[in-house]
Design an enzyme around this catalytic site. Structure first.
Site, PDB file in Angstrom:
ATOM      1  CD1 TRP A  95      -1.920  -2.266   1.752  1.00  0.00           C
ATOM      2  CD2 TRP A  95      -2.906  -1.473  -0.027  1.00  0.00           C
ATOM      3  NE1 TRP A  95      -3.213  -2.983   1.565  1.00  0.00           N
ATOM      4  CE2 TRP A  95      -3.650  -2.509   0.404  1.00  0.00           C
ATOM      5  CE3 TRP A  95      -3.176  -0.579  -1.038  1.00  0.00           C
ATOM      6  CZ2 TRP A  95      -4.579  -3.227  -0.334  1.00  0.00           C
ATOM      7  CZ3 TRP A  95      -4.404  -1.163  -1.832  1.00  0.00           C
ATOM      8  CH2 TRP A  95      -5.130  -2.348  -1.556  1.00  0.00           C
ATOM      9  CG  ASP A 116      -3.446   3.861   4.193  1.00  0.00           C
ATOM     10  OD1 ASP A 116      -4.323   3.523   5.136  1.00  0.00           O
ATOM     11  OD2 ASP A 116      -3.045   3.298   3.305  1.00  0.00           O
ATOM     12  CE  LYS A 123      -8.316  -3.760   3.927  1.00  0.00           C
ATOM     13  NZ  LYS A 123      -7.922  -2.587   3.425  1.00  0.00           N
TER      14      LYS A 123
HETATM   15  C1  LIG Z   1      -6.932  -2.049   2.013  1.00  0.00           C
HETATM   16  C2  LIG Z   1      -6.084  -1.081   2.474  1.00  0.00           C
HETATM   17  C3  LIG Z   1      -5.927   0.090   1.403  1.00  0.00           C
HETATM   18  C4  LIG Z   1      -6.882   0.302   0.253  1.00  0.00           C
HETATM   19  O1  LIG Z   1      -8.250   0.418   0.603  1.00  0.00           O
HETATM   20  P1  LIG Z   1      -9.200   0.789  -0.492  1.00  0.00           P
HETATM   21  O2  LIG Z   1     -10.324   1.269   0.130  1.00  0.00           O
HETATM   22  O3  LIG Z   1      -9.468  -0.598  -1.292  1.00  0.00           O
HETATM   23  O4  LIG Z   1      -8.570   1.702  -1.535  1.00  0.00           O
HETATM   24  C5  LIG Z   1      -5.048   0.986   1.643  1.00  0.00           C
HETATM   25  N1  LIG Z   1      -4.155   1.138   2.543  1.00  0.00           N
HETATM   26  C6  LIG Z   1      -4.173  -0.001   3.414  1.00  0.00           C
HETATM   27  C7  LIG Z   1      -3.217  -0.004   4.551  1.00  0.00           C
HETATM   28  C8  LIG Z   1      -4.959  -1.123   3.434  1.00  0.00           C
HETATM   29  O5  LIG Z   1      -5.109  -2.004   4.153  1.00  0.00           O
END
Ligand SMILES: *Cc1c(COP(=O)(O)O)cnc(C)c1O
Length: 353
Positions: free
Chosen positions: A98, A165, A189
């Site tokens: 990511w 993030d 998540k």
């Molecule tokens: C799943 C994830 C993403 C991507 O998320 P989307 O909502 O599918 O764009 C980005 N960063 C991390 C750390 C993730 O676990």
């Protein structure tokens, strides 16, 4: 139904949240939640509640931050962050797939300085010794690397805005959230279904770049319209609000962090004890509380393990293709009982092997 859902995302949600969300599809103040206007008083209340609960959980209410619920996933934030904050150059920590994706997007807006990376070791640890130059427009990190199962336990000390993030560990543990200037995370998540991303931004870092920003990508436009610049994802926001209420009723992040630590202890103790398995992450302090990655020492037993797990009602433990093996994702909604069930299956396998 497979009742122990270890999927990395979208993921398990608390049963009572699912029940309330399902009820609202059929009847939410005499209409379906799927049918109501986002401008209706009922939904405006939901949006405001979801926004204020997010700030409250993070301890950021009244501290100059705004919470937004935006569409496009965390992946959209990879570019929105750079669009809104990068004038010339930005620093990035490369700790996984990511991060690499965020870096790729940011490169379209200026100079990206990758200040440390664990890529050469297939991201099996978090780089520790680095410093961030004071002239970077911001420093971007991922607190939890969902695919590799590593987690940054401390907060980097930097003199530039810290952008993070937190998709896969938001609302799961306490942090010094005030040290962060922008936090984002896809709901799927730890907070709700896919379709919405929480962005918590400190207002005073915005409005400093000289480029023109398209309306839909402009944080200030979304702030000015109370996160209703266009039709927001009504149902994911409603479900996220329910999860944040559930968290609050039970005791907030302090409460869930204890449970999350307990689940992770159970899981990692078994991975370390059981000779059939091996943890993926090198440094124990880097192990993620959310996603435990591990491999099997004897590949020949994997079919047996997979079928025993399935019989026990377990799903979603296959590792990501870039790591292989297994990954047990233990988000807020996953119960201790589910982790215990997986641990029991690992022990059972050991007895039969
Ligand atoms: C799943 C994830 C993403 C991507 O998320 P989307 O909502 O599918 O764009 C980005 N960063 C991390 C750390 C993730 O676990």
């Amino acid at each position: 139904m497979l009742k122990h859902n270890f999927s990395a995302g979208p993921c398990v949600l608390p049963q009572e949240v699912l029940k309330k969300a399902a009820d609202a599809v059929l009847n939410f103040n005499d209409l379906s939640i799927l049918e109501i206007s986002h401008r209706s008083k009922d939904f405006v209340e939901v949006m405001e509640k979801a926004r204020s609960l997010a700030l409250e959980h993070l301890g950021l209410s009244g501290k100059g931050y705004t919470a937004l619920y935006l569409a496009g996933g965390a992946s959209m934030q990879f570019l929105m962050v750079a669009y809104n904050l990068m004038e010339k150059k930005a620093a990035y920590l490369d700790t996984g797939t990511w991060s690499a994706k965020a870096i790729k997007e940011a490169k379209m807006f200026g100079e990206v300085n990758i200040i440390a990376s664990s890529k050469a070791d297939n991201y099996n640890h978090i780089p520790k010794d680095y410093s961030v130059p004071d002239d970077a427009d911001y420093f971007h990190i991922q607190t939890n690397n969902t695919i590799f199962g590593t987690q940054l336990k401390s907060t980097p000390q930097v003199n530039v805005p810290l952008v993070c993030d937190m998709s896969s560990d938001i609302m799961s543990r306490q942090r010094d959230f005030e040290k962060y200037d922008l936090i984002y995370g896809g709901a799927q998540k730890n907070m709700g279904p896919a379709g919405v991303t929480l962005v918590v931004v400190k207002d005073d870092i915005l409005g400093k770049v000289s480029r023109q920003i398209p309306s839909m990508l402009d944080y200030n436009k979304h702030i000015a319209s109370d996160s209703m610049f266009n039709t927001p994802p009504v149902f994911p926001i409603y479900t996220t609000m329910l999860t944040l209420e559930w968290l609050k009723e039970n005791g907030g992040i302090d409460w869930v962090e204890k449970i999350n630590n307990h689940k992770a202890d159970l899981m990692y103790s078994e991975i370390d004890r059981n000779e059939l398995f091996k943890g993926y992450v090198i440094d124990k302090e880097d192990r993620s509380i959310m996603n435990a990655t591990f491999t099997m020492n004897e590949e020949s037993l994997s079919d047996k393990f997979n079928s025993m797990a399935k019989d026990a009602g377990i799903s979603g433990i296959n590792g990501h293709r870039s790591v292989g093996g297994y990954r047990a994702s233990m988000y807020n909604g996953l119960t201790v009982e589910s982790v215990q069930t997986l641990v029991d299956v690992m022990r059972e396998l050991e007895k039969k092997a």
